[in-house]
Design a protein around this motif. Sequence first.
Motif, PDB file in Angstrom:
ATOM      1  N   ARG A 173      16.559 -29.904 -40.145  1.00 40.52           N
ATOM      2  CA  ARG A 173      17.423 -29.643 -38.990  1.00 40.52           C
ATOM      3  C   ARG A 173      16.595 -29.279 -37.763  1.00 40.52           C
ATOM      4  O   ARG A 173      16.873 -29.727 -36.654  1.00 40.52           O
ATOM      5  N   PHE A 174      15.568 -28.447 -37.990  1.00 41.63           N
ATOM      6  CA  PHE A 174      14.699 -28.063 -36.874  1.00 41.63           C
ATOM      7  C   PHE A 174      14.015 -29.308 -36.287  1.00 41.63           C
ATOM      8  O   PHE A 174      13.917 -29.459 -35.066  1.00 41.63           O
ATOM      9  N   ALA A 175      13.509 -30.180 -37.184  1.00 36.61           N
ATOM     10  CA  ALA A 175      12.822 -31.387 -36.725  1.00 36.61           C
ATOM     11  C   ALA A 175      13.773 -32.298 -35.957  1.00 36.61           C
ATOM     12  O   ALA A 175      13.413 -32.871 -34.925  1.00 36.61           O
ATOM     13  N   ASP A 201      34.876 -39.359 -37.401  1.00 39.15           N
ATOM     14  CA  ASP A 201      34.824 -40.297 -38.522  1.00 39.15           C
ATOM     15  C   ASP A 201      33.599 -40.058 -39.403  1.00 39.15           C
ATOM     16  O   ASP A 201      33.687 -40.149 -40.638  1.00 39.15           O
ATOM     17  N   ALA A 202      32.475 -39.764 -38.768  1.00 41.85           N
ATOM     18  CA  ALA A 202      31.248 -39.536 -39.535  1.00 41.85           C
ATOM     19  C   ALA A 202      31.359 -38.278 -40.389  1.00 41.85           C
ATOM     20  O   ALA A 202      30.935 -38.264 -41.555  1.00 41.85           O
ATOM     21  N   TYR A 203      31.936 -37.221 -39.819  1.00 42.71           N
ATOM     22  CA  TYR A 203      32.053 -35.956 -40.560  1.00 42.71           C
ATOM     23  C   TYR A 203      33.075 -36.081 -41.690  1.00 42.71           C
ATOM     24  O   TYR A 203      32.859 -35.584 -42.798  1.00 42.71           O
ATOM     25  N   VAL A 210      25.569 -32.422 -36.683  1.00 44.22           N
ATOM     26  CA  VAL A 210      26.173 -33.753 -36.607  1.00 44.22           C
ATOM     27  C   VAL A 210      25.643 -34.527 -35.401  1.00 44.22           C
ATOM     28  O   VAL A 210      25.444 -35.748 -35.468  1.00 44.22           O
ATOM     29  N   LEU A 211      25.366 -33.824 -34.323  1.00 40.76           N
ATOM     30  CA  LEU A 211      24.874 -34.502 -33.129  1.00 40.76           C
ATOM     31  C   LEU A 211      23.509 -35.149 -33.349  1.00 40.76           C
ATOM     32  O   LEU A 211      23.093 -36.013 -32.564  1.00 40.76           O
ATOM     33  N   LEU A 267      35.638 -31.286 -35.544  1.00 34.09           N
ATOM     34  CA  LEU A 267      35.166 -31.065 -36.913  1.00 34.09           C
ATOM     35  C   LEU A 267      36.233 -30.364 -37.752  1.00 34.09           C
ATOM     36  O   LEU A 267      36.365 -30.644 -38.957  1.00 34.09           O
ATOM     37  N   HIS A 268      36.986 -29.438 -37.132  1.00 32.82           N
ATOM     38  CA  HIS A 268      38.108 -28.818 -37.846  1.00 32.82           C
ATOM     39  C   HIS A 268      39.090 -29.891 -38.330  1.00 32.82           C
ATOM     40  O   HIS A 268      39.540 -29.889 -39.487  1.00 32.82           O
TER      41      HIS A 268
END
Length: 572
Positions: free
Chosen positions: A65-67, A91-93, A152-153, A176-177
Amino acid sequence: MAALKKMPGHPRLYRRNATYYHRAAIPKDIAATYPKSEETFSLRTKDYREALHLVRVAAVEVDQRFAEHRKMLERPVQNELTPEQLKRVHDAYYRHILEEDEEARADGFAGYTAAKSFDEAMALNDSLASDTRRLYARGETDEFFLGEAADVLTWDGIEINLDPASPSWGRLVRTLHEASLRAAEGMQGRFRGEIVETPSETPVATSTTSEGPLLSTLFTQRKAEALRTDEWSPKLLDDYQIWTDLFIELRGDRPILEYRKADARDFKSLLMVMPSNKNKHKGTKGLPALEAVEAAKALCLPTLSTSTINKALGRLQATWNWANEQLDEEVSDIFGPMKLTSKGSARGEADPFSPAQLQIIFNSPLFKGCRSRRVRAEHGLTDMSDTSWFWLPLLGLWTGARLNELCQLNVEDVAEEGGIRFLRLHEGDATQRIKGGRKRNVPLHPELERLGFPAFVDSQRRNRRTRVFPDLKLDTKGYYSGQPSKDFGAYITKLGAKTDKTSFHSFRHNFKDACRHAGVNPDINDILLGHALPGMAGRYGDGNVPLPRLYEAVCKIEYSGLSLGHIKGFTP
């Protein structure tokens, strides 16, 4: 709420009450833009061994995540999200949650998951859906969904660098909710036995350059795979990380297809002048690689050995080969063939103890009486025969086992069969490892029996100790041998028995030489030491030898010029 307590075994492992947690500070270079103040979350287990596995996997995922966040910061900043982008995120989530659910069902809700049964999974889904409905109804944002939004971004096909002050963050979390609640309804249908399809992924244009993903991104993915499959031990992971970081420091973090043979040659050239144990010398500790090289030259410090240089090149070559299997484009093996020619062997890296050194060690206070348990290098009346200090050198001398193999012994690993007592060296839980995975049985030499090692183990058994040496603690790499190795080196230094090429591992060379001098069959010698059998012998048969045959070989071993008759040993 109780405070988090730091736990041994991994730098990010913590515990609150009985539950274990992952906890990591946000790196300084991204702290200002990262959506959280730290990455702290429950591992959802109260079992230490399970937590040790989970935290290693979690640490790699968090580093990824950091990378990804760093990579995202290189993109242009976007002030607001478009409706099309929000729809893509939704849609992706939604697809991501249903895919995870499919995987859990395929595994039968087993393994390292939050829920380990059908009923637990159904209850967890209801609980999470209830919490999400409350947040959605109130228009609230919690730490979890804010972290999910930032994650997600960074996903392929989305990859948006959203301004931290953007008003779109609130709408993004509500998106996302909505996706989470939709997915929860789908999972409820699956719990009722209904068929709920996971949407297929819509193809998107790849965001990587024509030269492929960055080396740091690929290596993070490699670590995640190796940890999930238990392919790498923490020590091996650390080794890969060190050499990859050094390569990136020297040649830059670039798309992997952009590197050329010249980059590998420059790296090799640096390794050949790099000081060994750079961070242990005051003159080079903490310095960048090139500055450390110049400082080492001025101080006339020793450089890396041939085997260490070849190991470093091999680690990078293995990463390149792995990348070639993952990418559509061919990844050229820029590190092969490049290793240095070595005329030596393992013996060139370490020497056995000489007869004189062995006499010094086994005539020292540890085996005749110490001043105290703390002051071990001075003679006195303190008996040390009930400690790891006393037994580890003796076991190393008479079994040839590696230090960590001895440090991690459980009481049940000291067994008896047909009147022959032996050590069962094998891989067990997450804290028990054998190099190369070569488990073996090593009979106890009669000298170890005379000195009372079986009686010592029996006393540990009577005291309901699980491990033979319960005083030894796991280090940050997950090994029990870290501190004992340092302590033994310091001890023989005080005795005047230390040289640059002697350490606890020297006992292993002594044992191999003793087998050779006693006429022990070379294959049995290798089996006792846990070495792969050479040539055709290693290709055919299972490598197992009856315990009596092994005991016969061990009984032949003796050390010319060494007498241990003065050591009284352990008495219950």
